[in-house]
Design an enzyme around this catalytic site. Structure first.
Site, PDB file in Angstrom:
ATOM      1  N   ASP A 188      -8.638  12.335 -15.789  1.00  0.00           N
ATOM      2  CA  ASP A 188      -8.655  11.110 -14.979  1.00  0.00           C
ATOM      3  C   ASP A 188      -9.733  10.197 -15.561  1.00  0.00           C
ATOM      4  O   ASP A 188     -10.783  10.677 -15.986  1.00  0.00           O
ATOM      5  CB  ASP A 188      -8.979  11.462 -13.521  1.00  0.00           C
ATOM      6  N   ASP A 191      -9.429   8.006 -20.893  1.00  0.00           N
ATOM      7  CA  ASP A 191      -8.284   7.154 -20.612  1.00  0.00           C
ATOM      8  C   ASP A 191      -7.084   7.594 -21.448  1.00  0.00           C
ATOM      9  O   ASP A 191      -7.183   7.682 -22.678  1.00  0.00           O
ATOM     10  CB  ASP A 191      -8.675   5.704 -20.955  1.00  0.00           C
ATOM     11  N   TYR A 199       4.894  -3.459 -11.746  1.00  0.00           N
ATOM     12  CA  TYR A 199       4.618  -2.056 -11.385  1.00  0.00           C
ATOM     13  C   TYR A 199       5.926  -1.276 -11.248  1.00  0.00           C
ATOM     14  O   TYR A 199       6.107  -0.209 -11.835  1.00  0.00           O
ATOM     15  CB  TYR A 199       3.816  -1.985 -10.067  1.00  0.00           C
ATOM     16  N   SER A 207       9.180   6.600  -8.206  1.00  0.00           N
ATOM     17  CA  SER A 207       9.051   5.948  -6.901  1.00  0.00           C
ATOM     18  C   SER A 207      10.406   5.454  -6.437  1.00  0.00           C
ATOM     19  O   SER A 207      11.274   5.105  -7.252  1.00  0.00           O
ATOM     20  CB  SER A 207       8.103   4.758  -7.058  1.00  0.00           C
ATOM     21  N   LYS A 241       7.886   2.004 -13.546  1.00  0.00           N
ATOM     22  CA  LYS A 241       8.486   3.278 -13.103  1.00  0.00           C
ATOM     23  C   LYS A 241       9.885   3.437 -13.681  1.00  0.00           C
ATOM     24  O   LYS A 241      10.279   4.521 -14.133  1.00  0.00           O
ATOM     25  CB  LYS A 241       8.524   3.348 -11.568  1.00  0.00           C
TER      26      LYS A 241
HETATM   27  C1  UD1 Z   1       4.823  -0.164  -2.138  1.00  0.00           C
HETATM   28  C2  UD1 Z   1       5.728   0.051  -3.326  1.00  0.00           C
HETATM   29  C3  UD1 Z   1       5.874   1.507  -3.629  1.00  0.00           C
HETATM   30  C4  UD1 Z   1       4.511   2.115  -3.829  1.00  0.00           C
HETATM   31  C5  UD1 Z   1       3.702   1.876  -2.568  1.00  0.00           C
HETATM   32  C6  UD1 Z   1       2.312   2.452  -2.712  1.00  0.00           C
HETATM   33  C7  UD1 Z   1       7.565  -1.465  -3.782  1.00  0.00           C
HETATM   34  C8  UD1 Z   1       8.872  -1.981  -3.310  1.00  0.00           C
HETATM   35  N1  UD1 Z   1       7.032  -0.518  -3.036  1.00  0.00           N
HETATM   36  O1  UD1 Z   1       5.518   0.320  -1.004  1.00  0.00           O
HETATM   37  O2  UD1 Z   1       6.621   1.703  -4.786  1.00  0.00           O
HETATM   38  O3  UD1 Z   1       4.660   3.479  -4.074  1.00  0.00           O
HETATM   39  O4  UD1 Z   1       3.598   0.470  -2.320  1.00  0.00           O
HETATM   40  O5  UD1 Z   1       1.493   1.672  -3.503  1.00  0.00           O
HETATM   41  O6  UD1 Z   1       7.077  -1.869  -4.796  1.00  0.00           O
HETATM   42  N2  UD1 Z   1       2.979  -3.747   6.031  1.00  0.00           N
HETATM   43  C9  UD1 Z   1       2.543  -4.501   7.107  1.00  0.00           C
HETATM   44  N3  UD1 Z   1       1.226  -4.858   7.145  1.00  0.00           N
HETATM   45  C10 UD1 Z   1       0.314  -4.496   6.182  1.00  0.00           C
HETATM   46  C11 UD1 Z   1       0.776  -3.711   5.092  1.00  0.00           C
HETATM   47  C12 UD1 Z   1       2.108  -3.350   5.048  1.00  0.00           C
HETATM   48  O7  UD1 Z   1       3.323  -4.858   7.988  1.00  0.00           O
HETATM   49  O8  UD1 Z   1      -0.846  -4.871   6.273  1.00  0.00           O
HETATM   50  C13 UD1 Z   1       4.389  -3.323   5.976  1.00  0.00           C
HETATM   51  C14 UD1 Z   1       5.114  -3.763   4.726  1.00  0.00           C
HETATM   52  O9  UD1 Z   1       5.683  -5.035   4.906  1.00  0.00           O
HETATM   53  C15 UD1 Z   1       6.160  -2.649   4.582  1.00  0.00           C
HETATM   54  C16 UD1 Z   1       5.482  -1.422   5.160  1.00  0.00           C
HETATM   55  O10 UD1 Z   1       4.400  -1.912   5.954  1.00  0.00           O
HETATM   56  O11 UD1 Z   1       7.268  -2.928   5.370  1.00  0.00           O
HETATM   57  C17 UD1 Z   1       4.909  -0.502   4.098  1.00  0.00           C
HETATM   58  O12 UD1 Z   1       4.131  -1.259   3.189  1.00  0.00           O
HETATM   59  P1  UD1 Z   1       3.213  -0.574   2.072  1.00  0.00           P
HETATM   60  O13 UD1 Z   1       2.404   0.510   2.677  1.00  0.00           O
HETATM   61  O14 UD1 Z   1       2.486  -1.672   1.362  1.00  0.00           O
HETATM   62  O15 UD1 Z   1       4.245   0.128   1.078  1.00  0.00           O
HETATM   63  P2  UD1 Z   1       5.560  -0.469   0.373  1.00  0.00           P
HETATM   64  O16 UD1 Z   1       5.432  -1.919   0.138  1.00  0.00           O
HETATM   65  O17 UD1 Z   1       6.737   0.040   1.102  1.00  0.00           O
END
Ligand code: UD1
Length: 341
Positions: free
Chosen positions: A33, A60, A152, A127, A156
């Site tokens: 890491d 790295d 990102y 992912s 993948k």
């Molecule tokens: C994203 C990535 C996923 C990655 C993951 C972890 C995409 C499509 N998805 O997932 O590949 O593994 O991050 O880094 O690229 N939300 C809120 N408020 C917040 C934060 C999030 O409402 O403050 C909602 C988001 O709109 C979403 C859900 O919570 O609907 C999950 O969000 P998040 O935890 O950021 O993960 P993903 O976007 O699903």
């Protein structure tokens, strides 16, 4: 002698939980890491949980020479789990070259050394982002991949292709890509968990920091999606359940039980859960209130995704075990612990 497994990114969130499960199952682990998004103290925490401090090399993986030297030094590695990658979706939009460089060249350097040093087995962190917004739910491993929404996500997709093409050219190699849904939660001991740097982008760290009083309120991104309560739906999986899937994947490769040289598995729970349901479940599990407000949708978010996990359940004999309430409680216990660190 125990079998030696290289875990890249082993001090990170999913990596550290996987190292614990590997060591608990009798594997010797060496972690590589660069500590760009994790702390070296995680090694002590792993020792507290398992009684064993994993071997550790800090460098790295984009440095080809260092990768070669590493494989010379550790000539008895039998399998690799490759977690090390940059993973912030938003950051990748602004820094695409950094993402392509980090995520692609580290994988290519590892695979070159696998060929040179005759290491056959690779488990790769993929992912559900490779499916984009699928036309049909739940998604199976046969659901067509879509053009990625972010650099990102595209790394993948491309990494999956690099693995597929390299395995085709070198049939002694075998690979399993695990397509994770949304990993959350923390180890039951609350000794390891997710350590976001700065303001978290992901839902659960932001939520737990809000309840801990570090953030004023959680923004729910959108309540006008075509879902039951209007908020977006994901498949949230306990990180320990996810970690266990890696042990099973390693065993499958090492015992030659894989059916193809390159395999893909969805690693989720199979349950679609909305953001508002997450808030309710968290409040039920912890007895805490989650201050929140509804705001506009976040750019680039998809509406709804959850896994069909039957292939992983049947082929790997693996199934996610934790309930959502248990998972969220573990995330809260971890937040309480890091507040004291
Ligand atoms: C994203 C990535 C996923 C990655 C993951 C972890 C995409 C499509 N998805 O997932 O590949 O593994 O991050 O880094 O690229 N939300 C809120 N408020 C917040 C934060 C999030 O409402 O403050 C909602 C988001 O709109 C979403 C859900 O919570 O609907 C999950 O969000 P998040 O935890 O950021 O993960 P993903 O976007 O699903």
């Amino acid at each position: 002698m125990n079998k030696q497994i290289l875990v890249t990114g082993g001090t990170g969130f999913i990596g550290s939980h996987t190292v614990v499960e590997l060591q608990n199952n009798g594997y010797d682990v060496v972690i590589v890491d660069n500590l760009s998004n994790s702390k070296v103290e995680v090694l002590d925490q792993i020792k507290e949980i398992t009684g064993i401090r994993p071997k550790f090399e800090q460098f790295d993986l984009t440095d080809k020479q260092k990768v070669k030297e590493f494989f010379k030094k550790y000539s008895d590695i039998e399998a690799i789990i490759h977690f090390a990658a940059s993973k912030a979706v938003g950051e990748s939009v602004g820094k695409p070259l950094m993402y392509y460089n980090n995520n692609l060249s580290s994988l290519m350097n590892i695979m070159e050394s696998m060929i040179d040093c005759e290491v056959s087995n690779l488990v790769f962190s993929s992912s559900c982002t490779v499916y984009g917004q699928p036309d049909k739910l739940p998604v199976t491993e046969q659901t067509p991949r879509k053009e990625a929404e972010s650099p990102y996500g595209n790394t993948k997709v491309i990494c999956e292709d690099i693995i597929r093409d390299t395995i085709k050219a070198y049939p002694s190699l075998k690979g399993i890509a695990l397509r994770y849904f949304n990993p959350i939660g923390a180890h039951a001991t609350a000794k390891i968990g997710e350590l976001p740097l700065g303001v978290p982008n992901n839902l659960i760290p932001f939520l737990t920091q809000t309840v801990a009083g570090i953030r004023p309120e959680l923004s729910v991104f959108g309540d006008d999606y075509n879902t039951e309560d209007g908020s977006a739906v994901r498949d949230y999986i306990h990180v320990v359940d996810l970690a266990k899937a890696h042990v099973v994947a390693i065993e499958r490769l090492l015992t030659g039980k894989n059916k193809r040289n390159c395999e893909y598995f969805n690693i989720g729970t199979g349950n679609g859960v909305s953001v508002l349901e997450i808030i309710k479940s968290f409040e039920r599990a912890t007895g805490e209130k989650v201050p929140h407000k509804i705001v506009a949708r976040r750019a680039g978010d998809i509406e709804k995704i959850y896994a069909d996990t039957s292939f992983a359940n049947e082929e790997l004999g693996w199934k996610a075990q934790s309930t959502l309430d248990e998972t969220l409680l573990s995330a809260w216990k971890w937040q309480l612990r890091i507040a004291k660190m």
